[in-house]
Design a protein around this motif. Sequence first.
Motif, mmCIF file in Angstrom:
data_model
loop_
_atom_site.group_PDB
_atom_site.id
_atom_site.type_symbol
_atom_site.label_atom_id
_atom_site.label_comp_id
_atom_site.label_asym_id
_atom_site.label_seq_id
_atom_site.Cartn_x
_atom_site.Cartn_y
_atom_site.Cartn_z
ATOM 1 N N ASP A 1 -1.741 4.075 36.163
ATOM 2 C CA ASP A 1 -2.112 3.592 37.502
ATOM 3 C C ASP A 1 -2.688 4.723 38.349
ATOM 4 O O ASP A 1 -3.695 4.539 39.058
ATOM 5 C CB ASP A 1 -0.902 2.979 38.194
ATOM 6 C CG ASP A 1 -0.416 1.707 37.512
ATOM 7 O OD1 ASP A 1 -1.217 1.102 36.764
ATOM 8 O OD2 ASP A 1 0.756 1.336 37.710
ATOM 9 N N ILE B 1 -6.235 5.727 37.021
ATOM 10 C CA ILE B 1 -7.259 4.746 37.415
ATOM 11 C C ILE B 1 -7.616 4.927 38.887
ATOM 12 O O ILE B 1 -8.781 4.855 39.277
ATOM 13 C CB ILE B 1 -6.774 3.317 37.119
ATOM 14 C CG1 ILE B 1 -6.690 3.099 35.605
ATOM 15 C CG2 ILE B 1 -7.702 2.281 37.755
ATOM 16 C CD1 ILE B 1 -6.088 1.762 35.201
ATOM 17 N N ASP C 1 -12.472 6.594 33.664
ATOM 18 C CA ASP C 1 -13.294 5.573 33.021
ATOM 19 C C ASP C 1 -12.691 5.123 31.694
ATOM 20 O O ASP C 1 -12.885 3.995 31.261
ATOM 21 C CB ASP C 1 -14.704 6.119 32.761
ATOM 22 C CG ASP C 1 -15.367 6.603 34.037
ATOM 23 O OD1 ASP C 1 -15.648 5.751 34.901
ATOM 24 O OD2 ASP C 1 -15.603 7.825 34.160
ATOM 25 N N LYS D 1 -5.806 -1.792 30.052
ATOM 26 C CA LYS D 1 -6.927 -2.728 30.044
ATOM 27 C C LYS D 1 -6.891 -3.645 31.265
ATOM 28 O O LYS D 1 -7.944 -4.035 31.788
ATOM 29 C CB LYS D 1 -6.916 -3.552 28.761
ATOM 30 C CG LYS D 1 -7.235 -2.760 27.501
ATOM 31 C CD LYS D 1 -8.625 -2.144 27.559
ATOM 32 C CE LYS D 1 -9.709 -3.208 27.588
ATOM 33 N NZ LYS D 1 -11.068 -2.623 27.681
ATOM 34 N N ALA D 2 -5.703 -3.976 31.724
ATOM 35 C CA ALA D 2 -5.588 -4.815 32.912
ATOM 36 C C ALA D 2 -6.139 -4.112 34.148
ATOM 37 O O ALA D 2 -6.512 -4.761 35.129
ATOM 38 C CB ALA D 2 -4.124 -5.201 33.135
ATOM 39 N N GLY D 3 -6.208 -2.781 34.086
ATOM 40 C CA GLY D 3 -6.752 -2.012 35.197
ATOM 41 C C GLY D 3 -8.269 -1.898 35.158
ATOM 42 O O GLY D 3 -8.865 -1.228 36.008
ATOM 43 N N GLY D 4 -8.892 -2.518 34.164
ATOM 44 C CA GLY D 4 -10.350 -2.572 34.114
ATOM 45 C C GLY D 4 -11.032 -1.363 33.499
ATOM 46 O O GLY D 4 -12.223 -1.130 33.749
ATOM 47 N N VAL D 5 -10.324 -0.571 32.680
ATOM 48 C CA VAL D 5 -10.939 0.603 32.049
ATOM 49 C C VAL D 5 -10.904 0.447 30.530
ATOM 50 O O VAL D 5 -10.222 -0.427 29.991
ATOM 51 C CB VAL D 5 -10.215 1.908 32.448
ATOM 52 C CG1 VAL D 5 -10.320 2.139 33.940
ATOM 53 C CG2 VAL D 5 -8.748 1.866 32.014
ATOM 54 N N ARG D 6 -11.657 1.314 29.858
ATOM 55 C CA ARG D 6 -11.616 1.344 28.401
ATOM 56 C C ARG D 6 -10.351 2.075 27.953
ATOM 57 O O ARG D 6 -9.836 2.939 28.666
ATOM 58 C CB ARG D 6 -12.844 2.059 27.848
ATOM 59 C CG ARG D 6 -14.153 1.331 28.110
ATOM 60 C CD ARG D 6 -15.344 2.179 27.698
ATOM 61 N NE ARG D 6 -15.278 2.597 26.314
ATOM 62 C CZ ARG D 6 -15.623 1.844 25.271
ATOM 63 N NH1 ARG D 6 -16.077 0.608 25.470
ATOM 64 N NH2 ARG D 6 -15.531 2.285 24.025
ATOM 65 N N ASP E 1 -10.243 -0.442 22.829
ATOM 66 C CA ASP E 1 -11.676 -0.391 22.547
ATOM 67 C C ASP E 1 -11.988 0.491 21.354
ATOM 68 O O ASP E 1 -13.019 0.314 20.690
ATOM 69 C CB ASP E 1 -12.426 0.141 23.767
ATOM 70 C CG ASP E 1 -12.235 -0.746 24.983
ATOM 71 O OD1 ASP E 1 -12.936 -1.759 25.090
ATOM 72 O OD2 ASP E 1 -11.350 -0.436 25.809
#
Length: 380
Positions: free
Chosen positions: A118, A121, A126, A161-166, A195
């Motif tokens: 957290d 991010i 990224d 992944k829920a945080g929107g990153v690779r 990923d």
Amino acid sequence: MTKERFNELCRDWFELPWQSTDDVRPDLSKVKVYDSTLREGLDEGVSVYPHRPAWHEQILPLASRLEALNLGAVELPGPDFLPHERLEELYGCFENTPKSVKIQFSSRDPESAKASIDEAISLGADILTNDDAGSSDLFIREPKDFERLADSLAEVVAHGKAGGVRFHATTSDSFRAPVARLATLCRRMADAGADVFGLKDTFGLATPTQAKRTVEALGRECPSIPLEIHCHDDTGLGLANTLAGAEAGVMWLDGCMNGLGDRAGHTSLEQLVMVLELSYGVRTGVPLERLREASLYLQSITGLANPTKPLVGEKIFNEARGRHLIHSILLKLVMSGKYNDDRLLATVCEAAELLAAVNERTIDEVWIGQWLEELEGAAV
């Protein structure tokens, strides 16, 4: 002489006919190079230097030099390794290069890793990647150890992944783990949303054959997820193992400037880039003159300089005879970016005269003669 023509001539020199045929040289055009100098080589948990570089005067300028290399990603220390304010300064140096942040992972405490995710991010990471997920028998003594590892790491990956990153899910001591275990872990990470699945030769004990066969097996078992490789250099095989992995299908190749890192360090970034460029014909997008500049700068701030180090050591450019001189000069031209420097081109002409004088036209007298004439003409 144009840069394009100079590159052509260099390819003529470095890529002999039997190297450049498609059935001999693997196609590595899709590989991505990332750097971990600021995490593996210079994070505050690794004391491998005669003196520790100063933060504002040396580390941040180094970060700016790494940013200029146009790499696929740069790996940075995470909240577990550096204070928040230093992370803000460091991450701020990378506006154009994807920032991969290392998260300290423990299968017994996934909540701690989630908190670090957290924060990373929020700082602009990224890509996230984990540490300390050992997969060999050194770490996995019984089935429940593996289940705890797989469950906890999958939980951490899903949170990232829920945080929107690779997320690049990695495993340590990979090449001493049973392939079936690696394949199972790889599938679990893919299902959790990872990923990339990363393999680490943590103790530098793998061989190129071992690396190649492991990667080929994972490619068959888990074809849907790209692989990455991170090799330590304890036995001097870091670069060889990295390239063996690449030839077998690995996409992400990790290197560290000047090969720094724990113990004997790991795969040298500048050697990796230059081998890809010169021996495999891969256009990495790295400005090669800036690569050598960053390497020399790192030598200056760490106090670790090796005069015979491949590609960046000063002694390797001091050859004074025949084809050896031409090879040394061409390497320096390529790595300095001074392909249109009259003085250096004049030196190439001098090398051509030496070559003729000692009668060393043994590669192909007509071909090399024409090649040298063109260089000579360019210096006029």
